[in-house]
Design a protein around this motif. Structure first.
Motif, PDB file in Angstrom:
ATOM      1  N   SER A  23      -5.232  -1.186   3.809  1.00 31.84           N
ATOM      2  CA  SER A  23      -5.076  -2.618   3.510  1.00 31.84           C
ATOM      3  C   SER A  23      -4.558  -2.838   2.090  1.00 31.84           C
ATOM      4  O   SER A  23      -3.697  -3.692   1.861  1.00 31.84           O
ATOM      5  CB  SER A  23      -6.406  -3.351   3.684  1.00 31.84           C
ATOM      6  N   GLN A  24      -5.077  -2.060   1.135  1.00 33.23           N
ATOM      7  CA  GLN A  24      -4.604  -2.186  -0.249  1.00 33.23           C
ATOM      8  C   GLN A  24      -3.116  -1.862  -0.350  1.00 33.23           C
ATOM      9  O   GLN A  24      -2.368  -2.555  -1.047  1.00 33.23           O
ATOM     10  CB  GLN A  24      -5.379  -1.248  -1.174  1.00 33.23           C
ATOM     11  N   LEU A  25      -2.691  -0.817   0.347  1.00 29.34           N
ATOM     12  CA  LEU A  25      -1.275  -0.454   0.335  1.00 29.34           C
ATOM     13  C   LEU A  25      -0.429  -1.564   0.943  1.00 29.34           C
ATOM     14  O   LEU A  25       0.610  -1.942   0.399  1.00 29.34           O
ATOM     15  CB  LEU A  25      -1.057   0.870   1.089  1.00 29.34           C
ATOM     16  N   ALA A  26      -0.878  -2.106   2.067  1.00 32.43           N
ATOM     17  CA  ALA A  26      -0.141  -3.193   2.724  1.00 32.43           C
ATOM     18  C   ALA A  26      -0.016  -4.402   1.805  1.00 32.43           C
ATOM     19  O   ALA A  26       1.048  -5.027   1.729  1.00 32.43           O
ATOM     20  CB  ALA A  26      -0.822  -3.576   4.036  1.00 32.43           C
ATOM     21  N   GLU A  27      -1.104  -4.733   1.085  1.00 32.20           N
ATOM     22  CA  GLU A  27      -1.078  -5.876   0.163  1.00 32.20           C
ATOM     23  C   GLU A  27      -0.051  -5.678  -0.952  1.00 32.20           C
ATOM     24  O   GLU A  27       0.507  -6.648  -1.455  1.00 32.20           O
ATOM     25  CB  GLU A  27      -2.471  -6.106  -0.436  1.00 32.20           C
ATOM     26  N   ARG A  28       0.192  -4.424  -1.333  1.00 31.69           N
ATOM     27  CA  ARG A  28       1.178  -4.130  -2.378  1.00 31.69           C
ATOM     28  C   ARG A  28       2.571  -3.927  -1.799  1.00 31.69           C
ATOM     29  O   ARG A  28       3.502  -3.602  -2.539  1.00 31.69           O
ATOM     30  CB  ARG A  28       0.761  -2.877  -3.160  1.00 31.69           C
ATOM     31  N   ARG A  95      -4.927  12.119   1.284  1.00 33.22           N
ATOM     32  CA  ARG A  95      -5.735  10.996   1.756  1.00 33.22           C
ATOM     33  C   ARG A  95      -6.736  10.491   0.718  1.00 33.22           C
ATOM     34  O   ARG A  95      -7.913  10.347   0.984  1.00 33.22           O
ATOM     35  CB  ARG A  95      -6.412  11.369   3.078  1.00 33.22           C
ATOM     36  N   VAL A  96      -6.223  10.213  -0.482  1.00 36.95           N
ATOM     37  CA  VAL A  96      -7.043   9.688  -1.570  1.00 36.95           C
ATOM     38  C   VAL A  96      -7.179   8.176  -1.406  1.00 36.95           C
ATOM     39  O   VAL A  96      -6.175   7.471  -1.269  1.00 36.95           O
ATOM     40  CB  VAL A  96      -6.410   9.990  -2.948  1.00 36.95           C
ATOM     41  N   ALA A 103     -12.078  -0.541  -7.280  1.00 40.80           N
ATOM     42  CA  ALA A 103     -10.805  -0.254  -7.948  1.00 40.80           C
ATOM     43  C   ALA A 103     -10.857  -0.729  -9.398  1.00 40.80           C
ATOM     44  O   ALA A 103     -11.561  -1.684  -9.730  1.00 40.80           O
ATOM     45  CB  ALA A 103      -9.661  -0.938  -7.201  1.00 40.80           C
ATOM     46  N   GLY A 104     -10.127  -0.048 -10.253  1.00 42.77           N
ATOM     47  CA  GLY A 104     -10.029  -0.455 -11.645  1.00 42.77           C
ATOM     48  C   GLY A 104     -11.161   0.030 -12.529  1.00 42.77           C
ATOM     49  O   GLY A 104     -11.244  -0.350 -13.699  1.00 42.77           O
ATOM     50  N   HIS A 105     -12.017   0.895 -12.011  1.00 41.30           N
ATOM     51  CA  HIS A 105     -13.136   1.415 -12.795  1.00 41.30           C
ATOM     52  C   HIS A 105     -12.936   2.872 -13.203  1.00 41.30           C
ATOM     53  O   HIS A 105     -13.866   3.511 -13.685  1.00 41.30           O
ATOM     54  CB  HIS A 105     -14.451   1.280 -12.027  1.00 41.30           C
ATOM     55  N   GLY A 106     -11.734   3.402 -12.969  1.00 38.85           N
ATOM     56  CA  GLY A 106     -11.434   4.769 -13.378  1.00 38.85           C
ATOM     57  C   GLY A 106     -11.868   5.853 -12.415  1.00 38.85           C
ATOM     58  O   GLY A 106     -11.782   7.041 -12.743  1.00 38.85           O
ATOM     59  N   ASP A 136       7.251   4.409  -2.494  1.00 36.98           N
ATOM     60  CA  ASP A 136       6.949   3.086  -3.057  1.00 36.98           C
ATOM     61  C   ASP A 136       5.539   2.973  -3.635  1.00 36.98           C
ATOM     62  O   ASP A 136       5.177   1.922  -4.162  1.00 36.98           O
ATOM     63  CB  ASP A 136       7.120   2.001  -1.979  1.00 36.98           C
ATOM     64  N   ASN A 137       4.749   4.034  -3.546  1.00 36.37           N
ATOM     65  CA  ASN A 137       3.372   3.974  -4.036  1.00 36.37           C
ATOM     66  C   ASN A 137       3.357   4.294  -5.536  1.00 36.37           C
ATOM     67  O   ASN A 137       2.979   5.380  -5.968  1.00 36.37           O
ATOM     68  CB  ASN A 137       2.468   4.924  -3.250  1.00 36.37           C
ATOM     69  N   LYS A 138       3.747   3.320  -6.320  1.00 32.69           N
ATOM     70  CA  LYS A 138       3.861   3.486  -7.777  1.00 32.69           C
ATOM     71  C   LYS A 138       2.508   3.756  -8.431  1.00 32.69           C
ATOM     72  O   LYS A 138       2.431   4.485  -9.418  1.00 32.69           O
ATOM     73  CB  LYS A 138       4.510   2.251  -8.420  1.00 32.69           C
ATOM     74  N   VAL A 139       1.437   3.166  -7.899  1.00 33.36           N
ATOM     75  CA  VAL A 139       0.108   3.384  -8.464  1.00 33.36           C
ATOM     76  C   VAL A 139      -0.269   4.862  -8.365  1.00 33.36           C
ATOM     77  O   VAL A 139      -0.704   5.477  -9.350  1.00 33.36           O
ATOM     78  CB  VAL A 139      -0.944   2.482  -7.763  1.00 33.36           C
ATOM     79  N   MET A 140      -0.091   5.458  -7.188  1.00 36.36           N
ATOM     80  CA  MET A 140      -0.430   6.870  -7.016  1.00 36.36           C
ATOM     81  C   MET A 140       0.532   7.757  -7.801  1.00 36.36           C
ATOM     82  O   MET A 140       0.103   8.753  -8.402  1.00 36.36           O
ATOM     83  CB  MET A 140      -0.436   7.251  -5.530  1.00 36.36           C
ATOM     84  N   GLN A 141       1.797   7.406  -7.840  1.00 38.67           N
ATOM     85  CA  GLN A 141       2.748   8.197  -8.632  1.00 38.67           C
ATOM     86  C   GLN A 141       2.318   8.241 -10.096  1.00 38.67           C
ATOM     87  O   GLN A 141       2.351   9.300 -10.738  1.00 38.67           O
ATOM     88  CB  GLN A 141       4.153   7.623  -8.517  1.00 38.67           C
ATOM     89  N   HIS A 142       1.899   7.104 -10.635  1.00 35.80           N
ATOM     90  CA  HIS A 142       1.434   7.045 -12.020  1.00 35.80           C
ATOM     91  C   HIS A 142       0.202   7.932 -12.223  1.00 35.80           C
ATOM     92  O   HIS A 142       0.121   8.684 -13.205  1.00 35.80           O
ATOM     93  CB  HIS A 142       1.124   5.597 -12.418  1.00 35.80           C
ATOM     94  N   LEU A 143      -0.735   7.855 -11.298  1.00 35.10           N
ATOM     95  CA  LEU A 143      -1.959   8.649 -11.379  1.00 35.10           C
ATOM     96  C   LEU A 143      -1.637  10.150 -11.343  1.00 35.10           C
ATOM     97  O   LEU A 143      -2.194  10.941 -12.120  1.00 35.10           O
ATOM     98  CB  LEU A 143      -2.891   8.269 -10.228  1.00 35.10           C
TER      99      LEU A 143
END
Length: 179
Positions: A23-28, A95-96, A103-106, A136-143
């Motif tokens: 769901s989080q991925l879909a929202e982004r 599958r992370v 989310a957002g707590h490190g 397109d998963n920029k959040v995971m790429q950054h991590l």
């Protein structure tokens, strides 16, 4: 934070974490996990092999999940790129998912730090860690970048026909031989 190996009694918790991740991925607007992957059969297999872990906060509340899969991982058979290390002594992080309530707590960063530290210290037989994520998963790429992985290539249509995934690797042990 602790990492605890999942058992079949944790199956529904794992599935809930992954549904929330989907769901989080879909929202982004990220198409990753929007089809039949990962599905219940994948997760049951992961748990049965001992590959699935729960991410638990210091109060023992489950905040996320991931899998660390032993080689060989045939999803990488058609890698368009070149590994940093040509070895069969690797593990793959798959599958992370960190639940949206946490989310957002490190927790994702701590998860990566703990897994990398554990493998480097306790799994001298493992020469590298590998991971991939949707283009397109920029959040995971950054991590992944932030935690010291190097992008080594691309997968075309491995999870879904029109999907591209970026593939990364980290060498976990000093190079003393070529395997």
């Amino acid at each position: 934070m602790q990492l605890r190996k999942a058992t079949m009694t944790d199956f529904e918790t794992v599935m809930e974490m992954l549904r929330d991740g989907r769901s989080q991925l879909a929202e982004r607007g990220v198409e990753q996990w929007q089809g039949d992957y990962p599905n219940e059969e994948h997760i049951k297999e992961d748990i049965q092999h001992g590959w699935t872990y729960l991410v638990q906060a210091d109060d023992n509340q489950t905040v996320g999940v991931f899998a660390i899969v032993d080689a060989p991982d045939h999803s990488y058979d058609e890698l368009d790129g070149k590994w940093l290390l040509d070895t069969d002594k690797y593990q793959v992080i798959h599958r992370v998912a960190i639940h949206s309530k946490h989310a957002g707590h490190g927790y994702a960063s701590q998860l990566f730090e703990n897994v990398i530290s554990y493998v480097k210290t306790n799994r001298k037989d493992i020469k590298s860690l590998r991971i991939d994520t949707h283009e397109d998963n920029k959040v995971m790429q950054h991590l992944i970048d932030k935690n010291g992985f190097t992008r080594v290539g691309t997968l075309h249509g491995v999870y879904r026909s029109a999907e591209e995934s970026y593939v990364y690797e980290m060498i976990t042990q000093p190079r003393m031989d070529n395997n």
